[in-house]
Design a protein around this motif. Structure first.
Motif, PDB file in Angstrom:
ATOM      1  N   GLU A  63      10.927  -5.891   0.977  1.00 26.98           N
ATOM      2  CA  GLU A  63      10.742  -5.739   2.429  1.00 26.98           C
ATOM      3  C   GLU A  63       9.279  -5.614   2.832  1.00 26.98           C
ATOM      4  OE1 GLU A  63      11.955  -1.756   0.608  1.00 26.98           O
ATOM      5  OE2 GLU A  63      12.609  -3.854   0.506  1.00 26.98           O
ATOM      6  N   TYR A  65       6.831  -7.454   1.975  1.00 26.70           N
ATOM      7  CA  TYR A  65       6.197  -8.757   2.166  1.00 26.70           C
ATOM      8  C   TYR A  65       6.470  -9.350   3.546  1.00 26.70           C
ATOM      9  CZ  TYR A  65       5.201  -8.750  -2.841  1.00 26.70           C
ATOM     10  OH  TYR A  65       4.734  -8.441  -4.092  1.00 26.70           O
ATOM     11  N   LYS A  66       7.521  -8.865   4.206  1.00 25.46           N
ATOM     12  CA  LYS A  66       7.863  -9.340   5.549  1.00 25.46           C
ATOM     13  C   LYS A  66       7.990 -10.872   5.615  1.00 25.46           C
ATOM     14  CE  LYS A  66       5.810  -5.409   8.014  1.00 25.46           C
ATOM     15  NZ  LYS A  66       5.446  -4.623   6.820  1.00 25.46           N
TER      16      LYS A  66
END
Length: 216
Positions: A63, A65-66
């Motif tokens: 999460e 790293y988006k």
């Protein structure tokens, strides 16, 4: 609503709905039995970029790293034998009882480069002559070949025909992939993709078992 939500080694997130009974009818070939149609929705989410591999771990949580996700949703369908006096409501109630006990029923997938045989199939083969065996195996091949629903072409992996079968389990069970996995170079990998070869069989026959597109 969600039954499964976990990370695979390839950072794919798989989510599955509960199994539902969508149809009950008398068995077409077995007396004193009904058949129930079971359905389960499977959602697979893949990151837009691969964050780790078989040699190196991703450095940060997924999460962090988006990254956008590629999402694929499919419905799995299989048939099971049920008692003759069970209707759809009774069959669904039984499934619900299993969930209440924490057993987590599911529909799992088996992939192979050979026709997939159960213990019952192997038992039948032992009592057949060579002609009967070949006819029996040909039916398995036709019914289990994975077909591209848009083109009617048979799917191959690494140049070999791909066979697929769905099974019901009254407890949570992982998908089974018995296809050959070989280690290849980066150059080979860039050229090696899922390919399609023209089906010699009638698409209507093959498509009976190919109820969902395979996404690898």
């Amino acid at each position: 609503m969600v039954l499964i939500n976990y990370l695979t080694p390839t950072t794919m997130i798989k989510t599955a709905s509960k199994v539902k009974v969508t149809l009950v009818k008398p068995h077409a070939f077995k007396s004193n039995l009904n058949q129930a149609e079971l359905r389960q929705s499977i959602i697979k989410e893949y990151p837009a970029r691969q964050l780790g591999n078989d040699m190196q771990s991703a450095f940060a949580p997924r999460e962090a790293y988006k990254l956008p996700e590629n999402t694929y949703e499919k419905e799995r369908v299989c048939w099971v034998d049920i008692p003759e006096d069970w209707n759809q409501t009774k069959a669904q109630s039984y499934l619900n009882e299993l969930y209440d006990k924490g057993m987590e029923p599911c529909i799992y997938q088996v992939l192979s480069h050979e026709p997939i045989l159960t213990s019952a199939d192997r038992s039948f083969l032992q009592n057949m002559d060579e002609t009967e065996k070949e006819a029996f195996m040909e039916v398995k091949r036709q019914n289990q070949q994975v077909v591209n629903p848009e083109t009617g072409e048979i799917v191959t992996r690494n140049g070999q025909v791909l066979y697929r079968k769905l099974f019901y389990s009254d407890t949570l069970k992982e998908d089974v992939d018995n296809t050959t996995v070989k280690r290849i170079s980066a150059v080979e990998a860039s050229n090696e993709t899922e390919t399609f070869q023209k089906s010699k069989a009638a698409p209507a026959v093959v498509a009976v078992e190919a109820d969902e597109t395979i996404t690898f």
